[in-house]
Design a protein around this motif. Structure first.
Motif, PDB file in Angstrom:
ATOM      1  N   GLU A   1      44.626 -28.526 -50.446  1.00 42.53           N
ATOM      2  CA  GLU A   1      43.522 -29.432 -50.974  1.00 42.53           C
ATOM      3  C   GLU A   1      43.578 -30.783 -50.126  1.00 42.53           C
ATOM      4  O   GLU A   1      44.559 -31.405 -49.953  1.00 42.53           O
TER       5      GLU A   1
ATOM      6  N   THR B   1      40.684 -33.577 -47.612  1.00 35.70           N
ATOM      7  CA  THR B   1      39.516 -34.057 -47.575  1.00 35.70           C
ATOM      8  C   THR B   1      38.926 -33.855 -46.166  1.00 35.70           C
ATOM      9  O   THR B   1      37.717 -33.864 -45.661  1.00 35.70           O
TER      10      THR B   1
ATOM     11  N   GLU C   1      38.427 -28.180 -50.951  1.00 37.18           N
ATOM     12  CA  GLU C   1      38.078 -29.573 -51.718  1.00 37.18           C
ATOM     13  C   GLU C   1      37.187 -29.302 -52.901  1.00 37.18           C
ATOM     14  O   GLU C   1      36.348 -28.299 -52.900  1.00 37.18           O
TER      15      GLU C   1
END
Length: 348
Positions: A274, A276, A288
């Motif tokens: 995970e 950004t 995301e």
């Protein structure tokens, strides 16, 4: 102008990918491409035969009657550049024949082509050039391969990383130019994907080992999404580990994440993290979570200069998407970075 020549080239591509394919009068050229499919791996360890064939078949589709017809209907090919300007292409080498569409556009516009192949992808562009000259001798003096001293040119199309693009911007500022930078592709999952959707998405992620700008490097998933669905859906691509270059990247990145105690999910051939960011390392897919498609739409539109394509079966307001499995097979009218190369050449 050279529609029929490129149509024959497409037939040669298709025949070269088949054991019993044949193009009458061009048997020698077909055999050279068959040989090149295996030779490429010796020159570039990322160019495994299955992906070279995949690229040739995709280009064969592009050079078929349907797509070529649409292209020639839209553009008045051959008369766009009546002054026969020389257009230089500085090619990238991340995937096989990544420079082909630029080569095609330059020649179809009526311009002369000056090609600077990448050292990572030199064999196939040279073979394409030789084959086009055999198909149509009129192209003999219209394709120049830059091997030594730089050739003179009137305009330039250069593709590279974000770092090399700054170099290109500086040195070629005085010429009409298209400078392409690094971009990434993403996929948006709704949580309602079928097994067929995941299989197609796996192609979008793992084709060319994730090295292409159209390779999906990140997935966006709903807040309650279960990643086991993703891992189960892509399991058929575990054979990417057969390539030592890929497996080394996977192992290295896994070690880095574990030593720095960063949370990851692992299915023994790809890591899910995970994050950004957009540009995930080889062997890693970023993920995301999103609240709703409307807010995700705003995010994607704000990042459009960094995105090559968005893969999804969902309707995302204001965002153009391609369906799962289509990312690595662009249409003949899909121009890199959304910049119409033919329109650019018409102004040279």
């Amino acid at each position: 102008m050279y529609k029929d020549s490129f149509k024959i080239l497409g037939q040669i591509f298709r025949a070269a990918c088949s054991e019993d394919g044949d193009v009458e009068g061009f048997e020698g050229e077909m055999e050279k491409f068959r040989s090149a499919i295996s030779e490429c791996k010796k020159m570039n360890g990322w160019f495994y035969p299955e992906f070279v064939r995949m690229q040739l078949m995709s280009l064969a589709e592009m050079l078929g009657d349907e797509q070529l017809g649409r292209f020639c209907k839209k553009y008045k090919t051959g008369s766009i550049s009546p002054k026969e300007k020389k257009v230089k292409i500085i090619a990238a080498g991340n995937i096989p024949l990544v420079c082909f569409h630029d080569m095609f556009c330059v020649l179809m516009s009526g311009c002369k082509l000056v090609l600077k192949p990448s050292s990572k992808d030199s064999l196939l562009p040279r073979l394409v050039s030789e084959t086009l000259k055999k198909i149509n001798p009129d192209l003999t003096d219209r394709i120049i391969i830059e091997d030594g001293a730089p050739e003179k040119f009137d305009a330039i199309i250069a593709t590279g990383s974000n770092n090399s693009s700054r170099y290109f911007d500086y040195y070629f500022a005085k010429y009409p130019h298209i400078i392409r930078r690094g971009r990434n592709s993403v996929a948006v999952l709704s949580g309602n994907e079928t097994a067929e959707d995941y299989a197609a998405l796996a192609d979008d992620i793992f084709a060319f080992y994730g090295l292409g700008c159209r390779s999906v490097s990140k997935i966006y998933v709903p807040m309650d999404y279960n990643y086991s669905d993703f891992f189960g859906g892509i399991i058929q691509k575990s054979d990417v580990m057969r390539n030592p270059k890929y497996s080394d990247n996977y192992t290295y990145n896994k070690a880095i994440y574990l030593m720095s105690e960063q949370p990851i999910l692992d299915n023994n051939f790809v890591l899910l993290k995970e994050d950004t960011g957009l540009n995930s390392p080889i062997g890693v897919v970023f993920a995301e979570r999103y609240q709703d498609l409307e807010s995700l739409s705003d995010m994607l539109r704000n990042m459009q200069d960094s995105l090559q394509c968005v893969v999804s079966n969902a309707e995302i307001p204001g965002v153009e998407t391609v369906r799962f499995g289509e990312a690595q097979h662009p249409d003949i009218l899909d121009f890199a970075d959304g910049v119409d190369t033919m329109e650019f050449l018409g102004k040279v």
